[in-house]
Design a protein around this motif. Structure first.
Motif, PDB file in Angstrom:
ATOM      1  N   THR A  28       0.859  -1.174   0.000  1.00  0.00           N
ATOM      2  CA  THR A  28       0.000   0.000   0.000  1.00  0.00           C
ATOM      3  C   THR A  28       0.898   1.228   0.000  1.00  0.00           C
ATOM      4  O   THR A  28       1.995   1.205   0.559  1.00  0.00           O
ATOM      5  N   CYS A  79      -3.615  -1.796 -10.154  1.00  0.00           N
ATOM      6  CA  CYS A  79      -3.519  -0.965  -8.954  1.00  0.00           C
ATOM      7  C   CYS A  79      -4.932  -0.467  -8.663  1.00  0.00           C
ATOM      8  O   CYS A  79      -5.577   0.121  -9.533  1.00  0.00           O
ATOM      9  N   SER A  81      -6.609   2.229  -6.839  1.00  0.00           N
ATOM     10  CA  SER A  81      -6.270   3.512  -6.235  1.00  0.00           C
ATOM     11  C   SER A  81      -7.494   4.062  -5.505  1.00  0.00           C
ATOM     12  O   SER A  81      -8.518   4.365  -6.127  1.00  0.00           O
ATOM     13  N   VAL A  82      -7.391   4.170  -4.180  1.00  0.00           N
ATOM     14  CA  VAL A  82      -8.495   4.648  -3.352  1.00  0.00           C
ATOM     15  C   VAL A  82      -8.254   6.119  -3.035  1.00  0.00           C
ATOM     16  O   VAL A  82      -7.259   6.464  -2.405  1.00  0.00           O
ATOM     17  N   LYS A  83      -9.143   6.977  -3.484  1.00  0.00           N
ATOM     18  CA  LYS A  83      -9.068   8.417  -3.218  1.00  0.00           C
ATOM     19  C   LYS A  83     -10.036   8.729  -2.077  1.00  0.00           C
ATOM     20  O   LYS A  83     -11.255   8.679  -2.254  1.00  0.00           O
ATOM     21  N   THR A  84      -9.479   9.019  -0.893  1.00  0.00           N
ATOM     22  CA  THR A  84     -10.328   9.218   0.282  1.00  0.00           C
ATOM     23  C   THR A  84     -11.120  10.527   0.220  1.00  0.00           C
ATOM     24  O   THR A  84     -12.231  10.593   0.746  1.00  0.00           O
ATOM     25  N   GLU A  85     -10.580  11.565  -0.405  1.00  0.00           N
ATOM     26  CA  GLU A  85     -11.298  12.844  -0.473  1.00  0.00           C
ATOM     27  C   GLU A  85     -12.513  12.772  -1.390  1.00  0.00           C
ATOM     28  O   GLU A  85     -13.528  13.408  -1.137  1.00  0.00           O
ATOM     29  N   ALA A  86     -12.416  11.984  -2.444  1.00  0.00           N
ATOM     30  CA  ALA A  86     -13.513  11.888  -3.412  1.00  0.00           C
ATOM     31  C   ALA A  86     -14.322  10.598  -3.243  1.00  0.00           C
ATOM     32  O   ALA A  86     -15.301  10.396  -3.955  1.00  0.00           O
ATOM     33  N   ASN A  87     -13.930   9.720  -2.310  1.00  0.00           N
ATOM     34  CA  ASN A  87     -14.596   8.426  -2.105  1.00  0.00           C
ATOM     35  C   ASN A  87     -14.680   7.618  -3.399  1.00  0.00           C
ATOM     36  O   ASN A  87     -15.729   7.100  -3.757  1.00  0.00           O
ATOM     37  N   THR A  88     -13.563   7.550  -4.113  1.00  0.00           N
ATOM     38  CA  THR A  88     -13.536   6.806  -5.369  1.00  0.00           C
ATOM     39  C   THR A  88     -12.439   5.748  -5.349  1.00  0.00           C
ATOM     40  O   THR A  88     -11.460   5.860  -4.615  1.00  0.00           O
ATOM     41  N   ILE A  89     -12.640   4.721  -6.157  1.00  0.00           N
ATOM     42  CA  ILE A  89     -11.647   3.675  -6.371  1.00  0.00           C
ATOM     43  C   ILE A  89     -11.404   3.603  -7.871  1.00  0.00           C
ATOM     44  O   ILE A  89     -12.343   3.408  -8.640  1.00  0.00           O
ATOM     45  N   SER A  90     -10.164   3.773  -8.265  1.00  0.00           N
ATOM     46  CA  SER A  90      -9.809   3.679  -9.682  1.00  0.00           C
ATOM     47  C   SER A  90      -9.040   2.387  -9.909  1.00  0.00           C
ATOM     48  O   SER A  90      -8.245   1.979  -9.071  1.00  0.00           O
TER      49      SER A  90
END
Length: 101
Positions: A28, A79, A81-90
């Motif tokens: 991570t 990969c 990719s977890v974006k905590t500010e936008a609550n998204t997973i790419s």
């Protein structure tokens, strides 16, 4: 007369109904293990879970086009990719170098 089965499911250990599999990850970034975080749970709605599933499947289909008999092909992976500010997973296609055990 119903035909008898050659096998019986009786006595065969089964997984829980809510278990759908797991996999290991390489690392991570940033290193949450160093921050003493032992577990990260991500809750998804059904629609978002379907979207994630389709994204992973699309990524796997793209990875399957690489020649895995060559080093470059074997190093390719995904990969999440977890974006905590936008609550998204790419889901990203990238080189993943395995760490020595």
């Amino acid at each position: 007369m119903p035909k008898k089965r050659a096998f019986s499911a009786e006595g065969i250990q089964q997984k829980k109904d809510d278990y759908h599999g797991s996999c290991r990850y390489v690392r991570t970034r940033p290193d949450i293990k160093a921050q003493n975080i032992k577990s990260v749970n991500l809750e998804l709605s059904f629609d978002e879970a379907m979207q994630l599933s389709l994204s992973i499947q699309a990524g796997l289909l793209a990875l399957n086009r690489y020649n895995r008999s060559k080093k470059d092909g074997r190093e390719m992976g995904l990969c999440l990719s977890v974006k905590t500010e936008a609550n998204t997973i790419s889901v990203l296609e990238t080189k993943v170098k395995l760490e020595a055990k």
